[in-house]
Scaffold this motif. Structure first.
Motif, PDB file in Angstrom:
ATOM      1  N   GLN A   1       0.828  -1.202   0.000  1.00  0.00           N
ATOM      2  CA  GLN A   1       0.000   0.000   0.000  1.00  0.00           C
ATOM      3  C   GLN A   1       0.866   1.257   0.000  1.00  0.00           C
ATOM      4  O   GLN A   1       0.520   2.251  -0.638  1.00  0.00           O
ATOM      5  CB  GLN A   1      -0.964  -0.014   1.177  1.00  0.00           C
ATOM      6  CG  GLN A   1      -2.045  -1.071   1.037  1.00  0.00           C
ATOM      7  CD  GLN A   1      -2.985  -1.102   2.222  1.00  0.00           C
ATOM      8  OE1 GLN A   1      -3.238  -0.076   2.844  1.00  0.00           O
ATOM      9  NE2 GLN A   1      -3.501  -2.276   2.528  1.00  0.00           N
ATOM     10  N   LEU A   2       1.993   1.219   0.693  1.00  0.00           N
ATOM     11  CA  LEU A   2       2.919   2.361   0.653  1.00  0.00           C
ATOM     12  C   LEU A   2       3.437   2.561  -0.763  1.00  0.00           C
ATOM     13  O   LEU A   2       3.566   3.696  -1.230  1.00  0.00           O
ATOM     14  CB  LEU A   2       4.090   2.145   1.609  1.00  0.00           C
ATOM     15  CG  LEU A   2       3.804   2.342   3.083  1.00  0.00           C
ATOM     16  CD1 LEU A   2       5.010   1.946   3.927  1.00  0.00           C
ATOM     17  CD2 LEU A   2       3.403   3.790   3.375  1.00  0.00           C
ATOM     18  N   ARG A   3       3.731   1.467  -1.457  1.00  0.00           N
ATOM     19  CA  ARG A   3       4.205   1.574  -2.843  1.00  0.00           C
ATOM     20  C   ARG A   3       3.125   2.201  -3.725  1.00  0.00           C
ATOM     21  O   ARG A   3       3.412   3.067  -4.556  1.00  0.00           O
ATOM     22  CB  ARG A   3       4.597   0.197  -3.377  1.00  0.00           C
ATOM     23  CG  ARG A   3       5.113   0.259  -4.800  1.00  0.00           C
ATOM     24  CD  ARG A   3       5.723  -1.054  -5.233  1.00  0.00           C
ATOM     25  NE  ARG A   3       6.164  -0.933  -6.607  1.00  0.00           N
ATOM     26  CZ  ARG A   3       5.818  -1.768  -7.573  1.00  0.00           C
ATOM     27  NH1 ARG A   3       5.057  -2.803  -7.315  1.00  0.00           N
ATOM     28  NH2 ARG A   3       6.253  -1.590  -8.792  1.00  0.00           N
ATOM     29  N   VAL A   4       1.879   1.765  -3.536  1.00  0.00           N
ATOM     30  CA  VAL A   4       0.766   2.330  -4.308  1.00  0.00           C
ATOM     31  C   VAL A   4       0.654   3.827  -4.040  1.00  0.00           C
ATOM     32  O   VAL A   4       0.547   4.634  -4.959  1.00  0.00           O
ATOM     33  CB  VAL A   4      -0.554   1.600  -3.978  1.00  0.00           C
ATOM     34  CG1 VAL A   4      -1.758   2.356  -4.511  1.00  0.00           C
ATOM     35  CG2 VAL A   4      -0.530   0.182  -4.526  1.00  0.00           C
ATOM     36  N   LEU A   5       0.695   4.206  -2.776  1.00  0.00           N
ATOM     37  CA  LEU A   5       0.585   5.612  -2.408  1.00  0.00           C
ATOM     38  C   LEU A   5       1.728   6.417  -3.015  1.00  0.00           C
ATOM     39  O   LEU A   5       1.528   7.512  -3.545  1.00  0.00           O
ATOM     40  CB  LEU A   5       0.571   5.736  -0.878  1.00  0.00           C
ATOM     41  CG  LEU A   5       0.214   7.082  -0.302  1.00  0.00           C
ATOM     42  CD1 LEU A   5      -1.164   7.544  -0.757  1.00  0.00           C
ATOM     43  CD2 LEU A   5       0.263   7.000   1.228  1.00  0.00           C
ATOM     44  N   SER A   6       2.914   5.854  -2.988  1.00  0.00           N
ATOM     45  CA  SER A   6       4.081   6.522  -3.568  1.00  0.00           C
ATOM     46  C   SER A   6       3.927   6.700  -5.079  1.00  0.00           C
ATOM     47  O   SER A   6       4.222   7.774  -5.625  1.00  0.00           O
ATOM     48  CB  SER A   6       5.335   5.708  -3.251  1.00  0.00           C
ATOM     49  OG  SER A   6       6.468   6.328  -3.782  1.00  0.00           O
ATOM     50  N   LEU A   7       3.456   5.662  -5.761  1.00  0.00           N
ATOM     51  CA  LEU A   7       3.235   5.762  -7.212  1.00  0.00           C
ATOM     52  C   LEU A   7       2.210   6.836  -7.531  1.00  0.00           C
ATOM     53  O   LEU A   7       2.382   7.613  -8.469  1.00  0.00           O
ATOM     54  CB  LEU A   7       2.763   4.411  -7.767  1.00  0.00           C
ATOM     55  CG  LEU A   7       3.813   3.307  -7.858  1.00  0.00           C
ATOM     56  CD1 LEU A   7       3.151   1.971  -8.189  1.00  0.00           C
ATOM     57  CD2 LEU A   7       4.876   3.655  -8.889  1.00  0.00           C
TER      58      LEU A   7
ATOM     59  N   LEU B   1      -6.686  -2.402  -3.648  1.00  0.00           N
ATOM     60  CA  LEU B   1      -5.621  -1.719  -2.913  1.00  0.00           C
ATOM     61  C   LEU B   1      -6.020  -0.278  -2.631  1.00  0.00           C
ATOM     62  O   LEU B   1      -5.813   0.242  -1.530  1.00  0.00           O
ATOM     63  CB  LEU B   1      -4.305  -1.761  -3.703  1.00  0.00           C
ATOM     64  CG  LEU B   1      -3.549  -3.069  -3.694  1.00  0.00           C
ATOM     65  CD1 LEU B   1      -2.481  -3.084  -4.778  1.00  0.00           C
ATOM     66  CD2 LEU B   1      -2.935  -3.321  -2.330  1.00  0.00           C
ATOM     67  N   CYS B   2      -6.614   0.369  -3.622  1.00  0.00           N
ATOM     68  CA  CYS B   2      -7.068   1.752  -3.453  1.00  0.00           C
ATOM     69  C   CYS B   2      -8.201   1.832  -2.430  1.00  0.00           C
ATOM     70  O   CYS B   2      -8.258   2.776  -1.636  1.00  0.00           O
ATOM     71  CB  CYS B   2      -7.503   2.337  -4.791  1.00  0.00           C
ATOM     72  SG  CYS B   2      -6.130   2.575  -5.926  1.00  0.00           S
ATOM     73  N   ASP B   3      -9.083   0.841  -2.438  1.00  0.00           N
ATOM     74  CA  ASP B   3     -10.173   0.806  -1.454  1.00  0.00           C
ATOM     75  C   ASP B   3      -9.600   0.825  -0.037  1.00  0.00           C
ATOM     76  O   ASP B   3     -10.087   1.556   0.835  1.00  0.00           O
ATOM     77  CB  ASP B   3     -11.034  -0.451  -1.621  1.00  0.00           C
ATOM     78  CG  ASP B   3     -11.870  -0.447  -2.885  1.00  0.00           C
ATOM     79  OD1 ASP B   3     -12.048   0.631  -3.495  1.00  0.00           O
ATOM     80  OD2 ASP B   3     -12.342  -1.547  -3.268  1.00  0.00           O
ATOM     81  N   ARG B   4      -8.566   0.022   0.190  1.00  0.00           N
ATOM     82  CA  ARG B   4      -7.957  -0.048   1.528  1.00  0.00           C
ATOM     83  C   ARG B   4      -7.317   1.285   1.915  1.00  0.00           C
ATOM     84  O   ARG B   4      -7.454   1.743   3.047  1.00  0.00           O
ATOM     85  CB  ARG B   4      -6.935  -1.182   1.574  1.00  0.00           C
ATOM     86  CG  ARG B   4      -7.581  -2.545   1.512  1.00  0.00           C
ATOM     87  CD  ARG B   4      -6.549  -3.677   1.625  1.00  0.00           C
ATOM     88  NE  ARG B   4      -7.090  -4.846   0.988  1.00  0.00           N
ATOM     89  CZ  ARG B   4      -6.597  -5.419  -0.107  1.00  0.00           C
ATOM     90  NH1 ARG B   4      -5.494  -4.964  -0.662  1.00  0.00           N
ATOM     91  NH2 ARG B   4      -7.176  -6.472  -0.638  1.00  0.00           N
ATOM     92  N   LEU B   5      -6.618   1.901   0.963  1.00  0.00           N
ATOM     93  CA  LEU B   5      -5.996   3.193   1.242  1.00  0.00           C
ATOM     94  C   LEU B   5      -7.044   4.274   1.470  1.00  0.00           C
ATOM     95  O   LEU B   5      -6.874   5.149   2.313  1.00  0.00           O
ATOM     96  CB  LEU B   5      -5.058   3.598   0.098  1.00  0.00           C
ATOM     97  CG  LEU B   5      -3.740   2.845   0.045  1.00  0.00           C
ATOM     98  CD1 LEU B   5      -3.058   3.053  -1.301  1.00  0.00           C
ATOM     99  CD2 LEU B   5      -2.838   3.283   1.186  1.00  0.00           C
ATOM    100  N   GLU B   6      -8.130   4.204   0.729  1.00  0.00           N
ATOM    101  CA  GLU B   6      -9.210   5.170   0.892  1.00  0.00           C
ATOM    102  C   GLU B   6      -9.878   4.992   2.260  1.00  0.00           C
ATOM    103  O   GLU B   6     -10.184   5.971   2.943  1.00  0.00           O
ATOM    104  CB  GLU B   6     -10.223   4.994  -0.239  1.00  0.00           C
ATOM    105  CG  GLU B   6     -11.184   6.145  -0.378  1.00  0.00           C
ATOM    106  CD  GLU B   6     -12.010   6.058  -1.650  1.00  0.00           C
ATOM    107  OE1 GLU B   6     -12.475   7.127  -2.092  1.00  0.00           O
ATOM    108  OE2 GLU B   6     -12.197   4.954  -2.196  1.00  0.00           O
ATOM    109  N   ALA B   7     -10.043   3.747   2.691  1.00  0.00           N
ATOM    110  CA  ALA B   7     -10.665   3.469   3.987  1.00  0.00           C
ATOM    111  C   ALA B   7      -9.826   3.996   5.153  1.00  0.00           C
ATOM    112  O   ALA B   7     -10.376   4.363   6.194  1.00  0.00           O
ATOM    113  CB  ALA B   7     -10.901   1.966   4.148  1.00  0.00           C
ATOM    114  N   THR B   8      -8.516   4.065   4.959  1.00  0.00           N
ATOM    115  CA  THR B   8      -7.640   4.575   6.024  1.00  0.00           C
ATOM    116  C   THR B   8      -7.410   6.079   5.916  1.00  0.00           C
ATOM    117  O   THR B   8      -6.652   6.653   6.698  1.00  0.00           O
ATOM    118  CB  THR B   8      -6.274   3.850   6.021  1.00  0.00           C
ATOM    119  OG1 THR B   8      -5.647   4.039   4.754  1.00  0.00           O
ATOM    120  CG2 THR B   8      -6.434   2.376   6.320  1.00  0.00           C
ATOM    121  N   GLY B   9      -8.016   6.712   4.913  1.00  0.00           N
ATOM    122  CA  GLY B   9      -7.908   8.165   4.779  1.00  0.00           C
ATOM    123  C   GLY B   9      -6.638   8.649   4.109  1.00  0.00           C
ATOM    124  O   GLY B   9      -6.287   9.822   4.215  1.00  0.00           O
TER     125      GLY B   9
END
Length: 156
Positions: free
Chosen positions: A37-43, A69-77
């Motif tokens: 998820q950190l990699r996704v956020l970084s990209l 993966l985006c759903d999980r990042l969105e759920a954590t704000g």
């Protein structure tokens, strides 16, 4: 220094040491976001025009996996989805302020950890390391560009 008989293996081992230094900063500071998820956020932070399909291409996964993966990042704000102002049918992926802050803090910690190791190296070795890594980065970019031109080759 003499060239080792298996240069690739020696570089792989040295790179593993670097990765361990970088990864230790997240684990020591209890970063609650998994590495993928950190990699996704970084990209997404690095590419302001990213949508789920482009993210899937970058990760070499199917769009449904990238979307989860985006759903999980969105759920954590840490991520939000927004309509693209040029084409309302397109949905852009955008880091939230919290997502950008998390990456900034992690980057600062990683750089401090790398600096702590560099401080134990002679200045000449530090310079040689930088030159070598920059040359490696350029060669990897060239190889990536060649692979992208060949539709039969997929990159991660």
């Amino acid at each position: 220094m003499e060239r080792p008989p298996n240069l690739a293996a020696a570089i792989d081992a040295a790179a593993e040491a670097l990765v361990n230094v970088l990864d230790s900063t997240a684990s020591r500071h209890q970063v609650s976001v998994p590495p993928t998820q950190l990699r996704v956020l970084s990209l997404i932070c690095a590419r302001s025009e990213t949508n789920v399909n482009r993210l899937a291409e970058l990760l070499d996964v199917v769009p449904s996996s990238a979307s989860r993966l985006c759903d999980r990042l969105e759920a954590t704000g840490l991520l939000r989805r927004a309509a693209d102002p040029r084409d309302r049918r397109e949905v852009r992926l955008l880091p939230t302020a919290a997502g950008r802050q998390l990456l900034r803090e992690l980057t600062e910690r990683r750089q401090r950890a790398v600096q702590a190791v560099l401080d134990r190296m002679p200045a000449r070795a530090q310079n040689d390391l930088l030159i070598g890594l920059m040359a490696f980065e350029q060669a990897a970019a060239l190889a990536s560009g060649e692979q992208q031109k060949d539709p039969t080759v997929r990159t991660a």
